[in-house]
Design a protein around this motif. Structure first.
Motif, mmCIF file in Angstrom:
data_model
loop_
_atom_site.group_PDB
_atom_site.id
_atom_site.type_symbol
_atom_site.label_atom_id
_atom_site.label_comp_id
_atom_site.label_asym_id
_atom_site.label_seq_id
_atom_site.Cartn_x
_atom_site.Cartn_y
_atom_site.Cartn_z
ATOM 1 N N ILE A 110 23.440 7.933 -15.049
ATOM 2 C CA ILE A 110 24.429 7.593 -16.078
ATOM 3 C C ILE A 110 25.280 8.811 -16.449
ATOM 4 C CG2 ILE A 110 24.674 6.898 -18.497
ATOM 5 C CD1 ILE A 110 22.429 4.854 -17.994
ATOM 6 N N VAL A 111 24.679 9.982 -16.497
ATOM 7 C CA VAL A 111 25.425 11.185 -16.864
ATOM 8 C C VAL A 111 26.263 11.713 -15.693
ATOM 9 C CG1 VAL A 111 25.142 13.584 -17.614
ATOM 10 C CG2 VAL A 111 23.842 11.782 -18.723
ATOM 11 N N LEU A 113 33.635 7.604 -20.573
ATOM 12 C CA LEU A 113 32.304 7.673 -19.968
ATOM 13 C C LEU A 113 31.379 8.653 -20.679
ATOM 14 C CD1 LEU A 113 33.243 7.332 -16.205
ATOM 15 C CD2 LEU A 113 32.105 5.647 -17.662
ATOM 16 N N ARG A 172 18.807 8.615 -16.455
ATOM 17 C CA ARG A 172 19.548 9.604 -17.248
ATOM 18 C C ARG A 172 20.532 10.353 -16.338
ATOM 19 N NH1 ARG A 172 15.225 12.204 -18.834
ATOM 20 N NH2 ARG A 172 14.671 10.751 -20.470
ATOM 21 N N THR A 206 20.126 16.361 -22.795
ATOM 22 C CA THR A 206 21.231 15.718 -22.086
ATOM 23 C C THR A 206 22.349 15.365 -23.064
ATOM 24 O OG1 THR A 206 19.662 14.820 -20.490
ATOM 25 C CG2 THR A 206 21.847 13.827 -20.537
ATOM 26 N N LEU A 261 22.139 6.796 -23.665
ATOM 27 C CA LEU A 261 20.976 7.662 -23.840
ATOM 28 C C LEU A 261 20.061 7.155 -24.952
ATOM 29 C CD1 LEU A 261 22.462 11.266 -23.479
ATOM 30 C CD2 LEU A 261 21.041 10.025 -21.840
ATOM 31 N N THR A 305 23.117 1.886 -15.028
ATOM 32 C CA THR A 305 23.155 0.893 -16.102
ATOM 33 C C THR A 305 22.427 -0.380 -15.707
ATOM 34 O OG1 THR A 305 25.346 0.154 -15.371
ATOM 35 C CG2 THR A 305 25.267 1.764 -17.158
ATOM 36 N N SER A 326 27.966 7.266 -22.083
ATOM 37 C CA SER A 326 26.706 7.911 -21.718
ATOM 38 C C SER A 326 25.890 8.281 -22.947
ATOM 39 C CB SER A 326 26.974 9.160 -20.877
ATOM 40 O OG SER A 326 27.572 8.820 -19.653
ATOM 41 N N LEU A 349 27.119 5.027 -11.987
ATOM 42 C CA LEU A 349 27.145 4.322 -13.270
ATOM 43 C C LEU A 349 26.577 2.910 -13.131
ATOM 44 C CD1 LEU A 349 28.089 4.369 -16.260
ATOM 45 C CD2 LEU A 349 30.243 3.409 -15.432
ATOM 46 N N LEU A 360 26.286 16.684 -23.119
ATOM 47 C CA LEU A 360 27.415 15.748 -23.189
ATOM 48 C C LEU A 360 28.304 16.044 -24.394
ATOM 49 C CD1 LEU A 360 25.791 12.363 -22.155
ATOM 50 C CD2 LEU A 360 27.637 13.544 -20.970
#
Length: 134
Positions: free
Chosen positions: A85-86, A57, A82, A8, A65, A126, A61, A122, A12
């Motif tokens: 958030i992503v 963001l 995961r 991930t 992670l 979180t 992220s 998000l 990103l």
């Protein structure tokens, strides 16, 4: 870090040059006085917001992670967090950009709801992560 988290993070990190390219594109629109950008305050504002949210963001992220594998969550919940958030750095900018995709758009289309979906994603991700770390 788990293999899923590393993958991930890799995805990103690959998006960072895309965000930078978006910034160069917006700067070019400003410098060349591209019709439909400078003369359209709604489009200009939403596209600037989309670019800013994408950059912030993605970085957020990446930091988040680092904590997912440290949480007491099950593997299924880690995958969910995961993903949540992503999803935010994807959905929120898409909502900003796509809601005023045509140069003549003077108000956001229904696609602005992608921005809200990203914000909700998000917030939920979180919140779960934060509570699991307490």
């Amino acid at each position: 870090m788990s293999p899923a988290t590393l993958s991930t993070a890799g995805v990103l990190l690959i998006t960072v040059p895309l965000v930078a390219y978006g910034g160069i594109t917006l700067l070019t629109f400003l410098m060349r006085n591209v019709p439909g950008y400078n003369d359209n305050p709604v489009r200009r504002g939403l596209w600037r917001a989309g670019h800013a949210h994408a950059g912030v963001l993605v970085l957020f992220s990446l930091v988040a992670l680092l904590y997912i594998d440290q949480s007491g969550l099950s593997e299924g919940m880690r995958s969910l967090v995961r993903t949540l958030i992503v999803a935010a750095p994807i959905l929120m900018p898409l909502g900003f950009f796509l809601s005023v995709i045509r140069p003549g758009d003077t108000k956001p289309s229904r696609l602005i709801w992608l921005t809200f979906a990203g914000g909700l994603s998000l917030a939920v991700g979180t919140l779960i992560l934060g509570v699991s770390l307490l």
